[in-house]
Design an enzyme around this catalytic site. Structure first.
Site: not given
Length: 152
Positions: A89, A86, A56, A58
């Site tokens: 993260c 999420c 992801h 992040e």
């Protein structure tokens, strides 16, 4: 209230999200800024390209910044991301000791900062993150909606 600084860095995160979309990735972008206002890392989602469910934006920004400074603790930093993080993260942000999180649109399906869970500022955690949300929320939400609409 949105500051000029937040606006500028969120535009960089949106640009990273647009790169992700152009590569067929979910359009999420992030950038991590140090306490002096300098860019440590910018990243786009790469889960498909990297065949990595943890890739992801992040997480990639955190990895890059930590490698750059030689420390997993990113105290004093601010992460800008286009969508509410999420659970994975959000947990990484807490573990990295990020000082502040600024994000665009809430994520009704996976949001773990305020929508579904409060992982970044829960009272029982040993580290809490300052949170600013809804910066360019409409633009961030539209990026996601347009991406998924084009795949249906």
């Amino acid at each position: 209230m949105m500051s000029v600084i937040d606006e500028s860095w969120m535009k960089k995160a949106i640009a990273a999200a647009e790169v992700a979309a152009s590569l067929g990735e979910v359009p999420i972008g992030a950038c991590l800024i140090d306490e002096n206002g300098e860019l440590l890392a910018a990243a786009s989602n790469r889960t498909i390209i990297d065949s990595d469910p943890t890739a992801h934006a992040e997480i990639l920004a955190i990895r890059e910044a930590a490698a750059k400074i030689g420390n997993y603790r990113l105290t004093g930093t601010t992460l800008y991301t286009t969508i509410e993080p999420c659970a994975m993260c959000a947990g990484a942000l807490v573990n990295a000791r990020i000082k502040r999180l600024v994000y665009g649109a809430d994520d009704e399906r996976f949001g773990a900062v305020k929508t579904l869970f409060r992982l970044c500022d829960h009272e029982k955690l040993n580290h809490r993150i300052e949170i600013t949300s809804c910066i360019f929320a409409d633009e961030c939400r539209t990026l996601m909606q347009d991406f998924f609409r084009s795949r249906r």
